[in-house]
Design an enzyme around this catalytic site. Structure first.
Site, mmCIF file in Angstrom:
data_model
loop_
_atom_site.group_PDB
_atom_site.id
_atom_site.type_symbol
_atom_site.label_atom_id
_atom_site.label_comp_id
_atom_site.label_asym_id
_atom_site.label_seq_id
_atom_site.Cartn_x
_atom_site.Cartn_y
_atom_site.Cartn_z
ATOM 1 C CG HIS A 283 12.475 15.582 63.481
ATOM 2 N ND1 HIS A 283 11.925 16.485 64.079
ATOM 3 C CD2 HIS A 283 13.112 14.799 64.559
ATOM 4 C CE1 HIS A 283 12.413 16.657 65.333
ATOM 5 N NE2 HIS A 283 13.192 15.622 65.618
ATOM 6 C CG HIS B 193 18.366 17.107 64.957
ATOM 7 N ND1 HIS B 193 17.885 16.924 63.858
ATOM 8 C CD2 HIS B 193 17.411 16.471 65.897
ATOM 9 C CE1 HIS B 193 16.637 16.192 63.826
ATOM 10 N NE2 HIS B 193 16.284 16.033 65.429
#
Length: 334
Positions: A218, A56
């Site tokens: 995700h 991320h």
């Protein structure tokens, strides 16, 4: 699989070694997987610790530094860090004023940060936890019970970090973090799936000419799949969903912080064009944008797409947002 890596097994460690070489003002412990602001214990400040699965970036390690996080704990790709990392981070930044854990609402993160908080308190540390759960797209998913934590994490870490930098006590820093989370909502869109190093193939199938509305960070699919839309049409859906989510809190939507966040593979040319549509819609709906931020901040590896996060901002929040910050990924005022 075309990735700029040595192997899937070493990708996180290699990235941490690169971060250490690029940012000597950070203490990067590659073995323990902890990134710490140098001198974090010497300022008499509340310590801010966050973390989560890698993939991320720049969240969270890229937000360690003056005016933001004291430490970050990167897990394996899309995998929560473990309590031992969090406990080590807390001990590395506690100056006697207590530590705030900023936790995105994913089951692994929630459980591991809770365990780390309990262990830290047994060691005599004062710990508060703040849960970030801003995503309006789904209420439950493969990774969560309740709303997912996404773009508002940046707002929480910046506002809470600025308050800690000013010397605010732990209770005040935690209250501000919760206030920001309650006043922020997000919605994401994918134009392509992401590819994890371990899997080497897309995390879900998205046929040509289609997009996914309401995705998580995700690589999990969203709430609805549609034929490809224009930037203007996507903005209408995303902003509408965020404003509806804010309206459900019962307070009127005044001035906002606006984040147009890339998911990792969308160029700034497209993100700025999308932000123009977001700004147009908000102006038409009578929502003043007090501050804007556009770029890749809370990503999902190589996913093409973006997310919109809006946060109600009073004068105190704006002052803390404008306060100096110096991290690898966010810096102004110094």
């Amino acid at each position: 699989m075309r990735m700029l890596i040595n192997s899937a097994d070493t990708v996180v460690a290699d990235a941490l070694r690169g971060m250490a070489a690029a940012h000597p003002d950070l203490d990067v412990d590659v073995e323990r997987r902890v990134v710490v602001r140098r001198g974090a214990k010497t300022g008499g400040r509340v310590g801010l610790v966050s973390g989560g699965g890698s993939g991320h970036e720049p969240l969270h390690g890229g937000f360690v530094g003056h005016g933001m996080l004291s430490a970050a704990c990167p897990g394996e790709v899309f995998t929560s860090p473990v309590p031992e990392q969090m406990l080590h981070a807390a001990g590395s930044v506690d100056s006697g004023q207590g530590v705030l854990f900023v936790v995105k609402n994913y089951t692994g993160d929630v459980l591991n940060f809770q365990m780390a908080a309990e262990l830290a308190e047994e060691d005599g540390l004062r710990v508060e936890r703040v849960l970030v759960n801003d995503d309006v797209a789904v209420t439950d998913s493969l990774y969560t019970a309740g709303r997912r934590g996404t773009g508002a994490t940046l707002f929480v870490e910046k506002i809470a970090g600025a308050a800690a930098e000013e010397g605010a006590p732990l209770e005040r820093v935690a209250a501000l973090a919760r206030q920001v989370n309650e006043n922020a909502r997000s919605f994401g869109v994918a134009l392509s799936a992401c590819t994890t190093p371990a899997k080497g193939s897309p995390t879900f199938e998205l046929p040509d000419g289609e997009l996914e509305l309401g995705i998580g960070i995700h690589g999990e699919p969203g709430r609805e799949r549609r034929a490809m839309m224009t930037s203007r049409e996507i903005a209408e859906v995303a902003v509408g969903a965020v404003l509806d989510g804010l309206a459900e809190t019962g307070a009127s939507v005044g001035p906002v912080l606006a984040l147009v966040n890339g998911m990792g593979a969308t160029p700034l040319l497209e993100l700025y064009g999308f932000h123009a549509e977001v700004a147009r819609i908000l102006e038409a709906r009578g929502v003043p944008v007090a501050r804007s931020l556009v770029g890749n901040y809370v990503t999902s590896l190589d996913m093409a797409g973006c997310s919109v996060t809006l946060c109600r901002a009073d004068e105190d929040v704006l002052r803390l947002w404008d306060a100096p910050v110096q991290t690898p990924a966010l810096r102004w005022g110094r």
